[in-house]
Enzyme design. Structure first.
Site, short mmCIF file in Angstrom:
data_model
loop_
_atom_site.label_atom_id
_atom_site.label_comp_id
_atom_site.label_asym_id
_atom_site.label_seq_id
_atom_site.Cartn_x
_atom_site.Cartn_y
_atom_site.Cartn_z
N GLY A 1 -53.66 26.24 -39.53
CA GLY A 1 -53.95 27.51 -38.87
C GLY A 1 -53.93 28.66 -39.85
O GLY A 1 -53.95 28.47 -41.07
N ASN A 2 -53.90 29.87 -39.30
CA ASN A 2 -53.84 31.07 -40.15
C ASN A 2 -52.95 32.11 -39.49
O ASN A 2 -52.40 31.89 -38.41
CB ASN A 2 -55.25 31.61 -40.42
CG ASN A 2 -56.00 31.92 -39.14
OD1 ASN A 2 -55.62 32.82 -38.38
ND2 ASN A 2 -57.07 31.18 -38.88
N ARG A 3 -52.83 33.27 -40.11
CA ARG A 3 -51.86 34.28 -39.69
C ARG A 3 -52.38 35.28 -38.67
O ARG A 3 -51.69 36.24 -38.32
CB ARG A 3 -51.35 35.04 -40.92
CG ARG A 3 -50.68 34.16 -41.97
CD ARG A 3 -50.21 35.00 -43.15
NE ARG A 3 -49.71 34.18 -44.25
CZ ARG A 3 -48.48 33.69 -44.33
NH1 ARG A 3 -47.62 33.96 -43.37
NH2 ARG A 3 -48.12 32.96 -45.36
#
Length: 412
Positions: free
Chosen positions: A211-213
């Site tokens: 995933g990412n932030r």
């Protein structure tokens, strides 16, 4: 402090307007409540007066010497009607003026916001649809109802949007007026827009994902701003833990493939598409059906040292949208960039715009507490016409309005 008229229609959701009233007064606004006679069957005058600190009446014959049926509308900075029943929408669309609220609606020269609440069948009836369309054509903001539990055992579209989010929409309309020095208009009235938000997650096994932030805050601010400007909004939300913006249809997805499918379908009839979501460029080539164990490895003899993960490229959703765009459709992309020793983050953004082919690309520098997970943002909005619009660091709502200013100009 703004002067607000809160109109209350005769529906069971009138009790929720008490929460909206409390939020507006606690924010420092002066709120005058104008209930219909039917609304007083659900919440009495004493409640409205106590919460607002203002006299309450629904009749044009009270305090006649002050001419309230004209003065309230003339002096208001915002008129919000919540709940707006099918009956009230019909009266407003056709200029009926048989009580204080409907008179105020005819005299108001400020932004007017309707938050409908009724049973699904009433909302979907052709008469209501025609009345809503007529109001939107005049520049009035009519939010889409929320989906959920209605009166009794019924569930469907027609629920009053959450009072907290309604209050945010009111604040947005008031803020736009104070920033521009002019009355904000519903310049997206009658337009259909699609906004993506959040960050996609690509499954590695039943427990883990890549995933990412991204928090989704910028995409949600864009969706809320569009709804406040009168648009019908579909928000494609990828793994976001935020309350639904008022008047916005939210469709939830997890992976890049799901986001692509939903955004593509929703964009078919959209006037504008804003891709604010952080979509994963890659996904695992193989998804394990079982949790990958700590001692499981594909690293040969160095079983305890590392695990090799093969990735495959995801389709580029923004490029796909540009390729399939309809004539006149405006497409906006987002580019979260970092610079390196030879190239600035903004130059990387310019190169990305050339590759993507969208009308606008919102480029922002990320990392070290910038953009992701924060309440503020700064960006340069690059246009396919060579324009560059700089937005200084500030609340994400400010950037959202600048984006819609540029979109609205291109739509007209």
């Amino acid at each position: 402090m703004a002067r607000i008229v809160l109109g209350v229609g005769g529906g069971i959701a009138a009790y929720k307007a008490c929460d909206l009233l409390r939020r507006l007064t606690e924010a420092g606004h002066s709120v005058r409540v104008a209930p219909t006679q039917s609304a007083l069957n659900f919440v009495g005058v004493a409640t409205w007066a106590a919460l607002s600190g203002q006299p309450v009446t629904g009749s044009v014959f009270d305090d006649v010497d002050q001419v309230p049926h004209v003065r309230l509308g003339q002096e208001a900075d915002l008129v919000v009607v919540a709940p707006a029943t099918a009956n009230l929408l019909a009266k407003a669309a056709h200029g009926f003026a048989d009580d204080l609220l409907t008179n105020v609606l005819l005299t108001a020269r400020c932004p007017v916001l309707f938050a409908p609440a009724m049973h699904t069948e009433m909302w979907e009836h052709p008469a209501t649809a025609a009345n809503v369309a007529l109001l939107r054509q005049r520049g009035v903001t009519v939010l889409e109802p929320a989906v959920g539990r209605l009166t009794g055992v019924d569930t469907g579209k027609g629920r009053l949007p959450d009072p907290e989010q309604l209050a945010n929409t009111c604040e947005h309309l008031i803020s736009r007026g104070s920033q521009t020095g002019t009355l904000p208009i519903a310049d997206l009235a009658g337009r259909r827009v699609v906004v993506s938000a959040g960050g996609t997650r690509e499954a590695l096994d039943p427990v883990r994902y890549l995933g990412n932030r991204s928090s989704g805050r910028q995409g949600y601010a864009l969706a809320a701003a569009a709804a406040g400007r009168g648009a019908q909004v579909v928000l494609v939300s990828a793994n976001v833990d935020l309350p639904d913006p008022a008047g916005v249809e939210v469709r939830r997805v997890t992976s890049a493939a799901e986001l692509r499918e939903v955004v593509t379908a929703a964009s078919a009839e959209a006037d504008a598409v804003v891709m604010a979501a952080a979509v994963a460029d890659f996904r695992p080539a193989v998804v394990s059906a079982h949790k990958i164990k700590k001692d499981q490895s594909n690293a040969g003899d160095a079983a305890d040292d590392y695990y090799t993960l093969r990735l495959t490229r995801n389709p580029d959703v923004l490029v796909d949208l540009v390729t399939a765009r309809r004539r006149g459709q405006v497409i906006v992309g987002f580019g979260a960039e970092t610079g390196d020793d030879s190239t600035s983050w903004l130059e990387f953004g310019r190169r990305k715009l050339a590759v993507k082919g969208c009308d606008l690309l919102v480029v922002n520098e990320v990392g070290d507490g910038l953009a992701f997970g924060t309440a503020d943002n700064a960006a340069v909005i690059l246009g396919s016409d060579g324009s560059e619009t700089q937005v200084e660091k500030g609340p994400k709502q400010v950037l959202a309005d600048v984006v819609w200013d540029l979109v609205a100009a291109r739509l007209t």
